[in-house]
Scaffold this motif. Structure first.
Motif, mmCIF file in Angstrom:
data_model
loop_
_atom_site.group_PDB
_atom_site.id
_atom_site.type_symbol
_atom_site.label_atom_id
_atom_site.label_comp_id
_atom_site.label_asym_id
_atom_site.label_seq_id
_atom_site.Cartn_x
_atom_site.Cartn_y
_atom_site.Cartn_z
ATOM 1 N N THR A 123 11.300 -8.129 11.825
ATOM 2 C CA THR A 123 10.532 -7.190 12.453
ATOM 3 C C THR A 123 11.027 -6.747 13.960
ATOM 4 O O THR A 123 11.402 -7.760 14.696
ATOM 5 C CB THR A 123 9.007 -7.498 12.490
ATOM 6 O OG1 THR A 123 8.601 -7.707 11.392
ATOM 7 C CG2 THR A 123 7.906 -6.666 13.459
ATOM 8 N N LYS A 153 6.970 1.929 5.093
ATOM 9 C CA LYS A 153 6.163 0.939 5.743
ATOM 10 C C LYS A 153 7.224 -0.292 6.291
ATOM 11 O O LYS A 153 7.125 -0.791 7.274
ATOM 12 C CB LYS A 153 5.310 0.137 4.670
ATOM 13 C CG LYS A 153 4.748 -1.150 4.977
ATOM 14 C CD LYS A 153 3.789 -1.582 3.818
ATOM 15 C CE LYS A 153 3.038 -2.851 4.383
ATOM 16 N NZ LYS A 153 4.105 -4.265 4.069
ATOM 17 N N GLU A 154 8.412 -0.358 5.447
ATOM 18 C CA GLU A 154 9.469 -1.551 5.702
ATOM 19 C C GLU A 154 10.172 -0.953 6.808
ATOM 20 O O GLU A 154 10.369 -1.800 7.801
ATOM 21 C CB GLU A 154 10.041 -1.841 4.525
ATOM 22 C CG GLU A 154 9.516 -2.862 3.681
ATOM 23 C CD GLU A 154 9.555 -3.984 4.211
ATOM 24 O OE1 GLU A 154 10.436 -5.028 4.185
ATOM 25 O OE2 GLU A 154 8.441 -4.563 4.823
ATOM 26 N N GLN A 156 9.122 1.199 9.248
ATOM 27 C CA GLN A 156 8.375 1.076 10.501
ATOM 28 C C GLN A 156 8.398 -0.200 11.040
ATOM 29 O O GLN A 156 8.629 -0.592 12.084
ATOM 30 C CB GLN A 156 6.967 1.538 10.239
ATOM 31 C CG GLN A 156 6.217 1.482 11.587
ATOM 32 C CD GLN A 156 4.694 2.189 11.236
ATOM 33 O OE1 GLN A 156 4.537 3.023 11.644
ATOM 34 N NE2 GLN A 156 3.819 1.395 10.620
ATOM 35 N N ARG A 157 8.311 -1.386 10.172
ATOM 36 C CA ARG A 157 8.264 -2.605 10.545
ATOM 37 C C ARG A 157 9.623 -3.138 11.211
ATOM 38 O O ARG A 157 9.634 -3.670 12.152
ATOM 39 C CB ARG A 157 8.002 -3.455 9.133
ATOM 40 C CG ARG A 157 7.865 -5.019 9.556
ATOM 41 C CD ARG A 157 7.700 -5.861 8.419
ATOM 42 N NE ARG A 157 9.135 -5.871 7.593
ATOM 43 C CZ ARG A 157 10.025 -6.504 7.849
ATOM 44 N NH1 ARG A 157 10.247 -7.336 8.933
ATOM 45 N NH2 ARG A 157 11.063 -6.400 6.967
ATOM 46 N N THR A 161 9.680 -0.720 18.667
ATOM 47 C CA THR A 161 8.752 0.066 19.465
ATOM 48 C C THR A 161 9.719 1.220 20.099
ATOM 49 O O THR A 161 10.509 0.846 20.707
ATOM 50 C CB THR A 161 7.838 -0.374 20.179
ATOM 51 O OG1 THR A 161 6.824 -1.262 19.332
ATOM 52 C CG2 THR A 161 6.729 0.667 20.992
ATOM 53 N N LYS A 214 8.856 5.649 16.495
ATOM 54 C CA LYS A 214 7.958 4.403 16.119
ATOM 55 C C LYS A 214 7.133 4.338 17.270
ATOM 56 O O LYS A 214 7.527 4.026 18.840
ATOM 57 C CB LYS A 214 8.458 3.356 15.622
ATOM 58 C CG LYS A 214 7.549 1.966 15.766
ATOM 59 C CD LYS A 214 8.265 0.649 15.049
ATOM 60 C CE LYS A 214 6.917 -0.454 15.076
ATOM 61 N NZ LYS A 214 7.860 -1.603 14.668
ATOM 62 N N ASP A 219 2.704 -1.440 13.966
ATOM 63 C CA ASP A 219 2.476 -2.526 13.052
ATOM 64 C C ASP A 219 1.168 -2.761 13.182
ATOM 65 O O ASP A 219 0.841 -3.264 11.909
ATOM 66 C CB ASP A 219 3.555 -3.652 13.810
ATOM 67 C CG ASP A 219 4.851 -3.429 13.793
ATOM 68 O OD1 ASP A 219 5.303 -2.839 12.928
ATOM 69 O OD2 ASP A 219 5.456 -3.981 14.817
ATOM 70 N N LYS A 220 0.474 -2.800 13.999
ATOM 71 C CA LYS A 220 -1.137 -3.087 13.869
ATOM 72 C C LYS A 220 -1.817 -2.245 13.143
ATOM 73 O O LYS A 220 -2.568 -2.557 12.152
ATOM 74 C CB LYS A 220 -1.887 -3.325 15.264
ATOM 75 C CG LYS A 220 -3.128 -3.408 15.353
ATOM 76 C CD LYS A 220 -3.582 -3.595 16.535
ATOM 77 C CE LYS A 220 -5.202 -3.931 16.706
ATOM 78 N NZ LYS A 220 -5.697 -3.608 17.995
ATOM 79 N N CYS A 222 -0.569 -0.352 10.774
ATOM 80 C CA CYS A 222 -0.003 -0.525 9.399
ATOM 81 C C CYS A 222 -0.786 -1.662 8.489
ATOM 82 O O CYS A 222 -1.240 -1.859 7.664
ATOM 83 C CB CYS A 222 1.578 -0.903 9.171
ATOM 84 S SG CYS A 222 2.145 -0.844 7.417
ATOM 85 N N ASP A 223 -0.994 -2.943 9.532
ATOM 86 C CA ASP A 223 -1.838 -3.965 8.751
ATOM 87 C C ASP A 223 -3.293 -3.652 8.350
ATOM 88 O O ASP A 223 -3.775 -3.936 7.441
ATOM 89 C CB ASP A 223 -1.755 -5.183 9.860
ATOM 90 C CG ASP A 223 -0.465 -5.599 9.861
ATOM 91 O OD1 ASP A 223 0.347 -5.624 8.980
ATOM 92 O OD2 ASP A 223 -0.244 -6.427 11.021
#
Length: 231
Positions: A123, A153-154, A156-157, A161, A214, A219-220, A222-223
């Motif tokens: 990440t 999703k991947e 972005q991870r 930032t 980004k 990431d938060k 997305c979770d």
């Protein structure tokens, strides 16, 4: 229509195209100005002003060439000073051919067999992801919207930032921007149009560059939102 998400299709294609290269859509020269102006400079931009080292640290940028294929984009970028380029593709045949092609003159180039829906990188590793029509290929395959959602999703991870995902696509904004603003993603999106007249045919080609930065807490988000996308 071929299933462009199937590794077997690409292995067969690259076996047939051995010792050749092919660039989808645009070359590095066609997108260089846009890449440097809208993504690379932005990595070093603080409060609207470029930092002193902007443009001087190309070799330190961590770049992912997403679904690299047998394009020479990475070679052109490497030759202009971008040394930390990770090239990945679902086709083992492609990766073997391209790794062999670059090992002598571009020894720092990295080549890995990987699925864009399951990136094996940590990440927050990359400053820039270059997607030259990989999103288009997935949208021509089975379970297209789901696969693109997983891929982004991947992407972005594994971005830092403030890092950028940049897609060069033939898809018009009405058909592509949707995928970059879904609820599990937190990007600042800008879209640019490229028009090029071909010298020998006098035909005009039109492609688009989607530049997604980004944002903090991506990431938060997305979770928190991923289950909504899956349901």
């Amino acid at each position: 229509m071929p299933n462009y998400g199937d590794a077997r299709y690409w292995d067969e294609r690259y076996t047939q195209q051995k010792a050749t290269t092919f660039d989808w859509l645009e070359s590095w020269e066609d997108i260089k100005e846009h890449t440097e102006k809208y993504a690379i400079d932005g990595i070093y931009c603080k409060d609207g002003t470029l930092s002193d080292n902007a443009g001087k640290v190309k070799e330190d940028l961590q770049i992912l060439n997403l679904g690299c294929g047998n394009s020479i984009l990475c070679e052109d970028m490497y030759d202009q000073g971008f040394k930390q380029i990770y090239n990945m593709d679902i086709s083992s045949v492609c990766i073997q051919q391209m790794a062999e092609r670059s090992k002598k003159d571009r020894p720092e180039m990295k080549w890995e067999v990987m699925d864009v829906r399951e990136l094996k990188y940590p990440t927050g590793m990359f400053d820039l992801i270059v997607d030259k029509s990989t999103i288009d290929a997935l949208l021509c395959g089975n379970f297209a919207y789901l696969n693109v959602a997983i891929m982004l999703k991947e992407c972005q991870r594994v971005l830092k930032t403030g890092g950028y995902y940049m897609a060069i696509s033939y898809g018009v904004p009405d058909n592509r921007e949707f995928h970059l603003v879904r609820e599990h993603l937190k990007f600042e999106l800008n879209t640019y149009k490229i028009e090029k007249k071909h010298e020998h045919t006098n035909q005009l080609s039109v492609h688009y560059i989607y530049v997604a930065k980004k944002l903090p807490d991506a990431d938060k988000q997305c979770d928190e939102k991923w289950n909504h996308v899956m349901n």
